[in-house]
Design a protein around this motif. Structure first.
Motif, PDB file in Angstrom:
ATOM      1  N   LYS A   1       0.339   4.482  -0.333  1.00 57.91           N
ATOM      2  CA  LYS A   1      -0.090   5.634   0.477  1.00 57.91           C
ATOM      3  C   LYS A   1       0.145   5.381   1.958  1.00 57.91           C
ATOM      4  O   LYS A   1       0.631   6.256   2.684  1.00 57.91           O
ATOM      5  N   ALA A   2      -0.199   4.176   2.418  1.00 54.93           N
ATOM      6  CA  ALA A   2       0.026   3.833   3.821  1.00 54.93           C
ATOM      7  C   ALA A   2       1.513   3.823   4.153  1.00 54.93           C
ATOM      8  O   ALA A   2       1.925   4.281   5.230  1.00 54.93           O
TER       9      ALA A   2
ATOM     10  N   ASN B   1       0.862  -1.187   0.000  1.00 53.33           N
ATOM     11  CA  ASN B   1       0.000   0.000   0.000  1.00 53.33           C
ATOM     12  C   ASN B   1       0.895   1.232   0.000  1.00 53.33           C
ATOM     13  O   ASN B   1       1.440   1.600   1.042  1.00 53.33           O
TER      14      ASN B   1
ATOM     15  N   LEU C   1       2.692   7.430   4.480  1.00 53.56           N
ATOM     16  CA  LEU C   1       2.254   8.010   5.745  1.00 53.56           C
ATOM     17  C   LEU C   1       3.010   7.424   6.936  1.00 53.56           C
ATOM     18  O   LEU C   1       3.121   8.066   7.988  1.00 53.56           O
ATOM     19  N   SER C   2       3.553   6.210   6.769  1.00 49.14           N
ATOM     20  CA  SER C   2       4.304   5.557   7.840  1.00 49.14           C
ATOM     21  C   SER C   2       5.762   5.989   7.890  1.00 49.14           C
ATOM     22  O   SER C   2       6.520   5.504   8.735  1.00 49.14           O
TER      23      SER C   2
END
Length: 389
Positions: free
Chosen positions: A268-269, A266, A272-273
């Motif tokens: 996007k995840a 993922n 963001l991480s």
């Protein structure tokens, strides 16, 4: 028994292809009257498929990130042509020429990685353009003609064997290598089992564990003994083992490997991480460029010539090896070991069909069906997992 079934279900992509490889080998061994597993043919299998296996290692990383690379065959041909000019025409030392060729491969990978990672052009388009561009450059550089021969030292990359210190007959180095690999494998498995028990992970029973060690040890030593009967350990096999060990370690034990899986799972995840997704994508393509260069050098050394048509369909074989070995078409799933198994499935199919006299037309059709079945199997498993959830 429940643990064994659960273990198989959790690793069905990898174990399924191993079982398929064994079945295919047994089938062709019977059909060819024992020709497939003769020592000389086993050695030829390694030599004939080495450059595809190298490409498969890099390709599976690209696929795990959710991308694809259609240019690797053209890059391999272009790097082989550049290497030929340096060694044959300009008389560069092979070591210097090889290093320069790897730099060329890295720069090509960086060029493509920039467009994919930072400009956000789909990898399919970027690498399709690269496939056309570097195929054209190969023909321009070679002027439509082959360049040969390479220096003897360079040829030994693909055709040479590790020197033996024994008398004529069975290669002692190959036999000792089999024993050494067996010891390393057993020690590593025991250490992993101890670590799993320490953290209360579920492990297979002691009996099954011992059976696994015995079977794998027998396979390793039977394989090296077959090589010992013919000519010993090919140089290219050592290079492949080094690459497999390094890339398996990177993907399983390092932060970079976890970031690659996270990006493919993922994007996007992962972003963001805190994963630097653009940087990871960029370096995956740089790595692919270097491995494509290595593949091109191996193929040129095997042919003892750089030709305009070198590398044709290499990208398709590498992609097929990755998918057959368990990589997911949607990214986030795949292993280096699985890609190697997939490459061996393709290699054994090619070799076996050639031994029984099947034409290229039938070979291409059968390989296409195998690839389609592997991807369909992957999609079926995903739907099954989603349904169970």
């Amino acid at each position: 028994m429940e643990t064994l079934v659960k273990l198989f279900k959790n690793n069905i992509r990898q174990y399924g292809m191993i079982i398929a490889l064994v079945v295919i080998m047994i089938l062709f061994e019977m059909i060819t009257g024992g020709l497939l597993l003769k020592p000389i043919n086993i050695t030829n299998l390694i030599l004939q498929n080495s450059y595809i296996l190298v490409l498969a290692i890099g390709m599976v990383l690209v696929i795990i990130t959710g991308h694809i690379d259609l240019s690797v065959g053209s890059i391999a041909a272009f790097v082989g042509a550049v290497a030929a000019i340096m060694m044959v025409d300009l008389h560069w030392h092979p070591v210097v020429a090889v290093i320069a060729s790897l730099v060329v491969g890295a720069l090509i990978g960086a060029w493509q990685g920039f467009w994919v990672a930072y400009v956000k052009i789909p990898a399919f388009i970027v690498t399709l353009a690269g496939m056309l561009l570097f195929r054209g450059l190969t023909m321009i550089v070679l002027k439509g003609q082959s360049i040969a021969p390479f220096p003897n030292g360079f040829q030994k990359i693909s055709s040479g064997f590790i020197p033996d210190f024994g008398s004529a007959g069975t290669n002692i180095v190959a036999v000792l290598a089999g024993i050494l690999f067996t010891v390393i494998y057993i020690v590593n498995e025991l250490r992993d089992r101890r670590a799993q028990k320490k953290y209360n992970f579920e492990v297979v029973s002691g009996g099954l564990f011992i059976l696994k060690l015995v079977v794998i040890a027998a396979i390793i030593n039977a394989f090296t003994f077959m090589l010992a009967i013919y000519a010993g350990l090919p140089n290219i096999l050592i290079l492949l083992l080094v690459l497999i060990i390094i890339y398996s370690f990177v993907m399983n034990k390092t932060v970079m490997g976890r970031h690659i899986y996270a990006l493919g799972g993922n994007e996007k995840a992962a972003d963001l991480s805190g994963v630097k997704t653009k940087k990871v994508t960029f370096w995956v393509f740089v790595n692919m460029g270097v491995l494509a260069a290595i593949s091109g050098l191996i193929f040129a050394a095997r042919l003892n010539a750089a030709t305009p048509r070198a590398g044709t369909n290499f990208e398709l074989d590498a992609i097929a090896a990755s998918f057959i070995g368990g990589a997911s078409a949607t990214g986030g799933i795949g292993t280096v070991f699985g890609a190697i198994i997939g490459g061996l499935v393709m290699g054994v199919l090619n070799n076996g069909m050639s031994l029984i006299g099947l034409g290229v037309d039938w070979q291409q059709g059968i390989k296409g069906l195998v690839l389609l079945a592997a991807v369909a199997f992957d999609i079926y498993n995903k739907k099954k997992v989603t349904f169970l959830k």
